[in-house]
Write an enzyme that holds these catalytic residues in place. Structure first.
Site, PDB file in Angstrom:
ATOM      1  N   SER A 141       0.845  -1.191   0.000  1.00  0.00           N
ATOM      2  CA  SER A 141       0.000   0.000   0.000  1.00  0.00           C
ATOM      3  C   SER A 141       0.877   1.235   0.000  1.00  0.00           C
ATOM      4  O   SER A 141       1.995   1.208   0.545  1.00  0.00           O
ATOM      5  CB  SER A 141      -0.902   0.009   1.242  1.00  0.00           C
ATOM      6  OG  SER A 141      -1.548   1.263   1.396  1.00  0.00           O
TER       7      SER A 141
ATOM      8  N   TYR B 269      -2.255  -1.796   9.917  1.00  0.00           N
ATOM      9  CA  TYR B 269      -2.369  -2.236   8.525  1.00  0.00           C
ATOM     10  C   TYR B 269      -1.093  -1.935   7.754  1.00  0.00           C
ATOM     11  O   TYR B 269      -0.530  -2.799   7.062  1.00  0.00           O
ATOM     12  CB  TYR B 269      -3.569  -1.542   7.886  1.00  0.00           C
ATOM     13  CG  TYR B 269      -3.701  -1.720   6.392  1.00  0.00           C
ATOM     14  CD1 TYR B 269      -4.322  -2.851   5.870  1.00  0.00           C
ATOM     15  CD2 TYR B 269      -3.229  -0.757   5.496  1.00  0.00           C
ATOM     16  CE1 TYR B 269      -4.464  -3.018   4.502  1.00  0.00           C
ATOM     17  CE2 TYR B 269      -3.363  -0.913   4.134  1.00  0.00           C
ATOM     18  CZ  TYR B 269      -3.975  -2.045   3.637  1.00  0.00           C
ATOM     19  OH  TYR B 269      -4.110  -2.211   2.285  1.00  0.00           O
TER      20      TYR B 269
END
Length: 255
Positions: free
Chosen positions: A147, A160
């Site tokens: 990400s 995350y």
């Protein structure tokens, strides 16, 4: 009869979002697709039907990528499917895409949420890849999803993003250790994308959408078609000398 010329890709989390887009983009390049889904069998069957309608073979298999105890049996299922459907012992491409979001500030995040993210985004990727390594053809490709949040920081995504950072390091080690087999391993790191990920916040929250567009060089939020075709392209032979790399596909967020 064996079909040794057709390439086969395994994509986790292929029933929706970026995984679905990637599965369709890969199939559009003449590659057969095995993809996993967690819960929504009906959506998975729709994706499989769409791939088959394009002329490629498709197989949807249920898998919870956070349940590593199920991976040996899943690998056996893959091996049987390769033999029965393709007359082969190996597949060519692995795309570790499956994931979920559990945002929350460090001060209040729960161990349960943290462990869930760890099982799916890090442990699951590591040990699913391990179990499938004997089935990946020499000269194959592995693509792991990270990400943009592993590079830039936005409050609420510490857990995350930390898992994604771990995946980026793991991928470099995959590239190093699998290099002798001619297997390339790379990371694709999307920016904010309009999907149902995280409850569809980027897609449905107008203020968030506007903010993301304002910090993106291209001036808009990403869409699935910005990612799936890029991953499909990364699997192509033209990229055979690319390995151990992190490729951010964010339209230039926070440059």
């Amino acid at each position: 009869m064996s079909d040794t010329h057709t390439k086969i890709a395994i994509i986790t989390g292929g029933s929706r979002g970026l995984g679905r887009n990637t599965a369709l983009a890969v199939a559009a390049r003449g590659i057969d697709v095995i993809f996993t889904y967690c819960n929504n069998k009906a959506e998975a069957e729709k994706v499989a039907a769409e791939i088959k309608a394009s002329g490629r073979k498709a197989l949807a298999l249920q898998l919870d990528t956070g349940d590593s105890a199920s991976f040996p049996a899943f690998a056996e299922t893959i091996a049987a499917a390769l033999r029965d459907t393709w007359g082969r012992n190996h597949f060519d491409y692995l795309v570790n895409n499956a994931g979920h979001s559990a945002p929350g500030p460090i001060a209040t995040m729960s161990e349960e949420d943290f462990d869930g993210l760890y099982r799916v985004h890090f442990k699951g990727v590591v040990f699913l890849t391990q179990k499938l390594l004997p089935l990946i053809a020499d000269g194959g490709r592995i693509v792991n999803l990270s990400s943009g949040l592993a590079r830039f920081s936005l409050p609420g995504y510490a857990a995350y993003s930390s898992m994604k950072g771990a995946i980026e390091v793991f991928t470099r080690y995959l590239a190093k250790e699998l290099g002798p087999r001619g297997i390339a391993a790379n990371v694709v790191a999307p920016g904010a994308i309009e999907t149902d990920f995280g409850g569809g916040a980027v897609r449905d929250n107008a203020d968030l959408n506007k903010f993301v567009a304002s910090v993106t060089a291209m001036g808009r939020v990403g869409v699935p078609d910005d990612i799936g075709p890029m991953i499909a392209n990364l699997l192509a032979d033209e990229n055979r000398w690319l390995t151990g790399q992190r490729i951010e596909v964010s339209g230039g967020m926070f440059l």
